[in-house]
Design a protein around this motif. Structure first.
Motif, PDB file in Angstrom:
ATOM      1  N   ALA A 162       0.841  -1.190   0.000  1.00 18.89           N
ATOM      2  CA  ALA A 162       0.000   0.000   0.000  1.00 18.89           C
ATOM      3  C   ALA A 162       0.883   1.250   0.000  1.00 18.89           C
ATOM      4  O   ALA A 162       2.054   1.191   0.377  1.00 18.89           O
ATOM      5  N   PRO A 163       0.328   2.413  -0.381  1.00 21.79           N
ATOM      6  CA  PRO A 163       1.130   3.633  -0.471  1.00 21.79           C
ATOM      7  C   PRO A 163       1.935   3.981   0.784  1.00 21.79           C
ATOM      8  O   PRO A 163       3.080   4.380   0.690  1.00 21.79           O
ATOM      9  N   GLY A 164       1.418   3.833   1.976  1.00 24.12           N
ATOM     10  CA  GLY A 164       2.148   4.200   3.185  1.00 24.12           C
ATOM     11  C   GLY A 164       2.983   3.090   3.780  1.00 24.12           C
ATOM     12  O   GLY A 164       3.557   3.246   4.855  1.00 24.12           O
ATOM     13  N   GLU A 165       3.081   1.973   3.076  1.00 26.28           N
ATOM     14  CA  GLU A 165       3.768   0.782   3.591  1.00 26.28           C
ATOM     15  C   GLU A 165       5.102   0.588   2.874  1.00 26.28           C
ATOM     16  O   GLU A 165       5.142   0.174   1.720  1.00 26.28           O
ATOM     17  N   PRO A 166       6.231   0.880   3.541  1.00 22.56           N
ATOM     18  CA  PRO A 166       7.541   0.712   2.899  1.00 22.56           C
ATOM     19  C   PRO A 166       7.821  -0.755   2.553  1.00 22.56           C
ATOM     20  O   PRO A 166       7.306  -1.663   3.188  1.00 22.56           O
ATOM     21  N   ARG A 167       8.653  -0.936   1.546  1.00 15.99           N
ATOM     22  CA  ARG A 167       9.014  -2.284   1.097  1.00 15.99           C
ATOM     23  C   ARG A 167      10.280  -2.768   1.784  1.00 15.99           C
ATOM     24  O   ARG A 167      11.134  -1.975   2.159  1.00 15.99           O
ATOM     25  N   ASP A 168      10.399  -4.074   1.883  1.00 18.71           N
ATOM     26  CA  ASP A 168      11.609  -4.711   2.399  1.00 18.71           C
ATOM     27  C   ASP A 168      12.456  -5.101   1.196  1.00 18.71           C
ATOM     28  O   ASP A 168      12.162  -6.079   0.503  1.00 18.71           O
ATOM     29  N   GLN A 169      13.493  -4.332   0.939  1.00 16.95           N
ATOM     30  CA  GLN A 169      14.295  -4.566  -0.258  1.00 16.95           C
ATOM     31  C   GLN A 169      15.178  -5.803  -0.173  1.00 16.95           C
ATOM     32  O   GLN A 169      15.716  -6.253  -1.182  1.00 16.95           O
ATOM     33  N   GLU A 170      15.305  -6.392   1.013  1.00 13.15           N
ATOM     34  CA  GLU A 170      16.068  -7.638   1.129  1.00 13.15           C
ATOM     35  C   GLU A 170      15.400  -8.750   0.319  1.00 13.15           C
ATOM     36  O   GLU A 170      16.081  -9.605  -0.249  1.00 13.15           O
ATOM     37  N   ALA A 171      14.079  -8.727   0.251  1.00 13.48           N
ATOM     38  CA  ALA A 171      13.353  -9.729  -0.537  1.00 13.48           C
ATOM     39  C   ALA A 171      13.697  -9.607  -2.019  1.00 13.48           C
ATOM     40  O   ALA A 171      13.816 -10.608  -2.723  1.00 13.48           O
ATOM     41  N   TRP A 172      13.887  -8.380  -2.491  1.00 16.99           N
ATOM     42  CA  TRP A 172      14.269  -8.177  -3.895  1.00 16.99           C
ATOM     43  C   TRP A 172      15.635  -8.790  -4.158  1.00 16.99           C
ATOM     44  O   TRP A 172      15.850  -9.437  -5.181  1.00 16.99           O
ATOM     45  N   LYS A 173      16.549  -8.560  -3.224  1.00 20.35           N
ATOM     46  CA  LYS A 173      17.920  -9.066  -3.407  1.00 20.35           C
ATOM     47  C   LYS A 173      17.942 -10.577  -3.436  1.00 20.35           C
ATOM     48  O   LYS A 173      18.691 -11.181  -4.214  1.00 20.35           O
ATOM     49  N   LYS A 174      17.115 -11.215  -2.609  1.00 18.05           N
ATOM     50  CA  LYS A 174      17.027 -12.679  -2.633  1.00 18.05           C
ATOM     51  C   LYS A 174      16.473 -13.154  -3.968  1.00 18.05           C
ATOM     52  O   LYS A 174      16.942 -14.150  -4.531  1.00 18.05           O
ATOM     53  N   ALA A 175      15.501 -12.443  -4.493  1.00 18.70           N
ATOM     54  CA  ALA A 175      14.919 -12.816  -5.795  1.00 18.70           C
ATOM     55  C   ALA A 175      15.940 -12.647  -6.912  1.00 18.70           C
ATOM     56  O   ALA A 175      16.032 -13.478  -7.816  1.00 18.70           O
ATOM     57  N   VAL A 176      16.729 -11.580  -6.835  1.00 14.20           N
ATOM     58  CA  VAL A 176      17.784 -11.362  -7.831  1.00 14.20           C
ATOM     59  C   VAL A 176      18.807 -12.489  -7.753  1.00 14.20           C
ATOM     60  O   VAL A 176      19.213 -13.057  -8.776  1.00 14.20           O
ATOM     61  N   ALA A 177      19.220 -12.855  -6.541  1.00 12.47           N
ATOM     62  CA  ALA A 177      20.190 -13.946  -6.358  1.00 12.47           C
ATOM     63  C   ALA A 177      19.645 -15.264  -6.899  1.00 12.47           C
ATOM     64  O   ALA A 177      20.384 -16.077  -7.450  1.00 12.47           O
ATOM     65  N   ALA A 178      18.332 -15.465  -6.765  1.00 10.83           N
ATOM     66  CA  ALA A 178      17.703 -16.716  -7.225  1.00 10.83           C
ATOM     67  C   ALA A 178      17.672 -16.814  -8.749  1.00 10.83           C
ATOM     68  O   ALA A 178      17.507 -17.910  -9.292  1.00 10.83           O
ATOM     69  N   LEU A 179      17.851 -15.702  -9.455  1.00 16.04           N
ATOM     70  CA  LEU A 179      17.860 -15.749 -10.917  1.00 16.04           C
ATOM     71  C   LEU A 179      19.013 -16.608 -11.455  1.00 16.04           C
ATOM     72  O   LEU A 179      18.913 -17.187 -12.523  1.00 16.04           O
ATOM     73  N   LYS A 180      20.092 -16.682 -10.687  1.00 18.05           N
ATOM     74  CA  LYS A 180      21.263 -17.448 -11.124  1.00 18.05           C
ATOM     75  C   LYS A 180      21.000 -18.956 -11.094  1.00 18.05           C
ATOM     76  O   LYS A 180      21.619 -19.702 -11.823  1.00 18.05           O
ATOM     77  N   SER A 181      20.092 -19.390 -10.209  1.00 20.14           N
ATOM     78  CA  SER A 181      19.898 -20.826 -10.059  1.00 20.14           C
ATOM     79  C   SER A 181      18.824 -21.368 -10.961  1.00 20.14           C
ATOM     80  O   SER A 181      18.154 -20.719 -11.670  1.00 20.14           O
TER      81      SER A 181
END
Length: 154
Positions: free
Chosen positions: A135-154
């Motif tokens: 939601a607009p007032g709810e900040p994101r946890d960017q660590e989840a993005w980094k895990k998803a990026v790392a998973a692209l290699k596998s």
């Protein structure tokens, strides 16, 4: 409903803050794309999130990920914000038709006229590998993005 993991990412072309067209499909076969929808330039949470992306951009670039920020702001306000904050990645304007790309991704908030905080990681084949909507007032946890990026290699 937001675009789901495993589906093909809807293609689009939007102007960046220099009014130059940027097509999602132009990265296909070349780079993964982290598509970051945010409500408005110059707002507190959005500034904090994109400053964190800016400060950690090398980690995304090292993984062959192009970051694209998208909001319903005009190119003029995006340019002023990018210059003020030193954002080196494209900020794209979904101003007109108002929120059309955000709506395609299922993150347009029609009541408020803005994009919700949608994050989509799209691989080089154009397939969504990660999707998150806040939601607009709810900040994101960017660590989840980094895990998803790392998973692209596998």
């Amino acid at each position: 409903m937001a675009v789901e993991v495993g589906s093909e990412a809807p293609d689009f072309t939007l102007n960046d803050y220099n009014k130059q067209p940027v097509a999602l499909s132009s990265f296909r076969g070349e780079r993964n794309v982290l598509l970051v929808f945010y409500p408005f330039a110059f707002s507190g949470i959005c500034t904090g999130e994109l400053c964190q992306v800016r400060d950690e951009l090398a980690a995304y670039e090292d993984e062959n990920v192009q970051v694209l920020g998208v909001s319903v702001d005009t190119p003029f306000s995006l340019k002023a914000w990018a210059e003020q904050q030193g954002y080196p990645f494209p900020l794209l304007s979904d101003f007109w038709p108002h929120g059309a790309v955000a709506a395609e991704y299922g993150v347009f908030n029609e009541t408020a006229g803005l994009a919700n905080r949608g994050t989509f990681l799209i691989d080089t084949a154009g397939v969504v590998r990660y999707a998150e909507v806040n939601a607009p007032g709810e900040p994101r946890d960017q660590e989840a993005w980094k895990k998803a990026v790392a998973a692209l290699k596998s």
